[in-house]
Design an enzyme around this catalytic site. Structure first.
Site, PDB file in Angstrom:
ATOM      1  N   GLN A 182       0.847  -1.299   0.003  1.00  0.00           N
ATOM      2  CA  GLN A 182      -0.236  -0.038  -0.051  1.00  0.00           C
ATOM      3  C   GLN A 182       0.666   1.225   0.135  1.00  0.00           C
ATOM      4  O   GLN A 182       0.356   2.190  -0.584  1.00  0.00           O
ATOM      5  CB  GLN A 182      -1.274   0.119   1.172  1.00  0.00           C
ATOM      6  CG  GLN A 182      -2.156  -1.051   1.154  1.00  0.00           C
ATOM      7  CD  GLN A 182      -2.928  -1.146   2.179  1.00  0.00           C
ATOM      8  OE1 GLN A 182      -2.731  -1.522   3.254  1.00  0.00           O
ATOM      9  NE2 GLN A 182      -4.018  -0.283   2.224  1.00  0.00           N
ATOM     10  N   ASN A 217      -2.280 -10.993   8.198  1.00  0.00           N
ATOM     11  CA  ASN A 217      -3.370 -10.094   8.367  1.00  0.00           C
ATOM     12  C   ASN A 217      -4.819 -10.487   7.763  1.00  0.00           C
ATOM     13  O   ASN A 217      -4.941 -10.714   6.673  1.00  0.00           O
ATOM     14  CB  ASN A 217      -2.815  -8.750   7.662  1.00  0.00           C
ATOM     15  CG  ASN A 217      -3.796  -7.602   7.831  1.00  0.00           C
ATOM     16  OD1 ASN A 217      -3.684  -6.903   8.971  1.00  0.00           O
ATOM     17  ND2 ASN A 217      -4.417  -7.289   6.775  1.00  0.00           N
ATOM     18  N   GLU A 218      -5.762 -10.256   8.733  1.00  0.00           N
ATOM     19  CA  GLU A 218      -7.221 -10.403   8.459  1.00  0.00           C
ATOM     20  C   GLU A 218      -7.543 -11.418   7.318  1.00  0.00           C
ATOM     21  O   GLU A 218      -7.736 -11.064   6.138  1.00  0.00           O
ATOM     22  CB  GLU A 218      -7.646  -9.088   7.573  1.00  0.00           C
ATOM     23  CG  GLU A 218      -7.424  -7.988   8.633  1.00  0.00           C
ATOM     24  CD  GLU A 218      -8.194  -6.878   8.007  1.00  0.00           C
ATOM     25  OE1 GLU A 218      -8.426  -6.713   6.757  1.00  0.00           O
ATOM     26  OE2 GLU A 218      -8.328  -5.652   8.848  1.00  0.00           O
ATOM     27  N   HIS A 258       0.417  -9.510   4.309  1.00  0.00           N
ATOM     28  CA  HIS A 258      -0.517  -8.483   4.456  1.00  0.00           C
ATOM     29  C   HIS A 258      -1.258  -8.379   2.896  1.00  0.00           C
ATOM     30  O   HIS A 258      -0.853  -7.613   2.311  1.00  0.00           O
ATOM     31  CB  HIS A 258      -0.193  -6.982   4.761  1.00  0.00           C
ATOM     32  CG  HIS A 258      -1.114  -5.962   5.054  1.00  0.00           C
ATOM     33  ND1 HIS A 258      -1.415  -5.517   6.439  1.00  0.00           N
ATOM     34  CD2 HIS A 258      -2.334  -5.646   4.546  1.00  0.00           C
ATOM     35  CE1 HIS A 258      -2.428  -4.915   6.634  1.00  0.00           C
ATOM     36  NE2 HIS A 258      -2.883  -4.779   5.430  1.00  0.00           N
TER      37      HIS A 258
HETATM   38  C1  BGC Z   1      -6.406  -3.789   6.023  1.00  0.00           C
HETATM   39  C2  BGC Z   1      -5.705  -2.495   5.350  1.00  0.00           C
HETATM   40  C3  BGC Z   1      -6.576  -1.292   4.884  1.00  0.00           C
HETATM   41  C4  BGC Z   1      -7.687  -1.120   5.865  1.00  0.00           C
HETATM   42  C5  BGC Z   1      -8.765   0.241   5.466  1.00  0.00           C
HETATM   43  C6  BGC Z   1      -7.923  -3.430   6.669  1.00  0.00           C
HETATM   44  O1  BGC Z   1      -8.865  -4.261   6.296  1.00  0.00           O
HETATM   45  O2  BGC Z   1      -5.681  -4.442   6.802  1.00  0.00           O
HETATM   46  O3  BGC Z   1      -4.675  -2.879   4.351  1.00  0.00           O
HETATM   47  O4  BGC Z   1      -5.950  -0.348   4.122  1.00  0.00           O
HETATM   48  O5  BGC Z   1      -8.258  -1.930   6.446  1.00  0.00           O
HETATM   49  O6  BGC Z   1      -9.580  -0.272   4.810  1.00  0.00           O
END
Ligand code: BGC
Length: 456
Positions: free
Chosen positions: A45, A187-188, A143
């Site tokens: 990002q 991540n997520e 990520h």
């Molecule tokens: C993610 C980020 C994203 C942020 C804002 C999260 O889901 O880890 O990569 O930029 O939310 O939307």
């Protein structure tokens, strides 16, 4: 334990349903002295596909006719790959004592089994730089981005590909493990599966509910395997390793409308409850009526994390509409303040999320929390209210150890392009200049007050 008080002088703003913020306007909040206050970014990002050409995201966005809403490409984004030194100076100016960032697997292993020494040296230098400035590094191993060669093998769609991720993690840990006290594996997982395989807005752009469940299961298993593999390595016992979950619940706009209520139930179940349940019991159940059932059992899951990373932004309020293409639309309730993303400011939910995650009995880090606010009119309010919610959870005994504001810089917001401005620092993507936003002063003030409090 020495504590430092910071006063949060709230602006008087329209009251939203929930807590009586007027009452809380002059709240005094306290955070433990060793609490980490940081910011977070992810490599793709802030560095973009031109800096990370071997990533699946770089390949994905190079195609014609992509669903990136603004039609943009990430290019070099804020060029963090080359400007880390400048950004560490910004962190000092801000007063943070921690920084969460991700390592790009595709830079480190651009081709299968080929390790790029330059990338390792680069990350080692970044970590040393942070440590020299007393900023605690928190590293994320995955990520949303991985090498194109891994994607070509089917990525996380295939269970047999998990060892590639474990091997990468071991390689990195062998080199950097002793310098980094906090590690996030993935991540997520729920959002990666949702966006890439259910909504089709991230690579590989599929819309397959069954595959969504498979990918989510494989990500969770990859986390467990990575955790134990790193724990067995030299230094593994000295560091803390965790998973990062976006706590996101889907709420019907009309409580009793089944057209809204039923999808919200299943979405919350698949993209929130399934993960929570897995880490609590070891059982994974992903169930979408008539479309997908994926189950799995991994008894080691409840022991596979030293901390639980919570990313919290808001809840998703869904409202039915007459459209076959998009029968549900994200909205907010009357009186709530909408952000530039399709959700409102909702600190009460942040507090509830922390209380819910406390049930694991493990330390919690708030690994992401922030607002997209291009006009910068709500950022200060957001920061103060969410920090109040955090303080309230802490005061009630929830073991939160740190908070990472998303994000240090404006950056490439995946399928939303550059339109969403999450940065404490505004970035001019032509000149790469960074400028502290007025709304960010609310965070800086709290950090500087704390830091002053520690000076003897
Ligand atoms: C993610 C980020 C994203 C942020 C804002 C999260 O889901 O880890 O990569 O930029 O939310 O939307």
């Amino acid at each position: 334990m020495k504590k430092v008080c910071c006063s949060l002088l709230f602006f008087s703003l329209p009251l939203c349903a929930g807590w009586n913020w007027e009452e809380l306007e002059k709240a005094e909040v306290e955070f433990p002295r060793e609490f980490l206050f940081g910011t977070a970014v992810s490599e793709f990002q802030v560095s973009g596909g031109e800096n990370l050409p071997h990533s699946q995201w770089a390949f994905w966005e190079a195609q014609e006719g992509l669903p990136i809403k603004t039609g943009e490409r990430s290019r070099i984004s804020a060029d963090e790959w080359h400007l880390m030194e400048r950004d560490v100076a910004l962190m000092k100016e801000l007063g943070v004592n921690a920084f969460r960032f991700s390592l790009d697997w595709s830079q480190i292993e651009p081709r299968e089994g080929e390790w790029n020494e330059e990338a390792m040296v680069h990350y080692e230098r970044c970590i040393d730089l942070l440590l020299e400035h007393q900023i605690t590094p928190m590293v994320t191993l995955h990520h949303f981005v991985h090498p194109q060669w891994f994607e070509g093998k089917g990525g996380f769609e295939k269970r047999e590909n998990i060892p590639y991720f474990v091997r990468f993690s071991q390689e990195v840990f062998a080199r950097l493990g002793s310098k980094v006290p906090l590690w996030c594996t993935i991540n997520e997982p729920t959002i990666f599966a949702l966006m890439g395989y259910f909504l089709g807005e991230f690579p590989p752009g599929k819309k397959d509910p069954f595959l969504t469940g498979i990918v989510l299961r494989n990500l969770l298993l990859a986390h467990v395997k990575t955790y134990f593999a790193l724990k067995e390595m030299d230094g593994g016992e000295e560091v803390a390793i965790g998973i990062v979950h976006q706590h996101l619940k889907f709420i019907p706009f009309h409580t009793f409308n089944p057209v809204e209520k039923v999808p919200c139930f299943f979405l919350t179940d698949c993209f929130h409850t399934s993960l929570m349940h897995f880490f609590e019991t070891g059982d994974f159940d992903f169930y979408l009526p008539t479309q997908a059932i994926v189950t799995e059992s991994e008894s080691l899951a409840p022991r596979s994390f030293d901390f639980f990373g919570v990313n919290y932004y808001s809840r998703a309020v869904l409202k039915g509409q007459w459209s076959l293409e998009e029968p549900l639309v994200a909205t907010c309730f009357e009186g709530e303040v909408m952000t530039d993303m399709p959700y409102a400011i909702y600190p009460e939910g942040f507090y509830e999320a922390l209380i819910e995650c406390a049930r694991f009995g493990k330390p919690i880090y708030v690994t992401e929390n922030g607002i997209a606010d291009a006009q910068d009119v709500h950022r200060a309010l957001f920061i103060k209210r969410y920090l109040y919610a955090l303080y309230k959870a802490l005061a009630e005994g929830v073991d939160v150890r740190g908070y990472f504001y998303w994000s240090l810089l404006d950056n490439f917001e995946w399928g939303e392009g550059f339109s969403k401005k999450f940065g404490l620092y505004e970035v001019d993507f032509q000149t790469l200049e960074r400028r502290l936003r007025p709304g960010a002063l609310a965070y800086q003030k709290i950090l500087l007050e704390r830091n002053r409090g520690y000076v003897k």
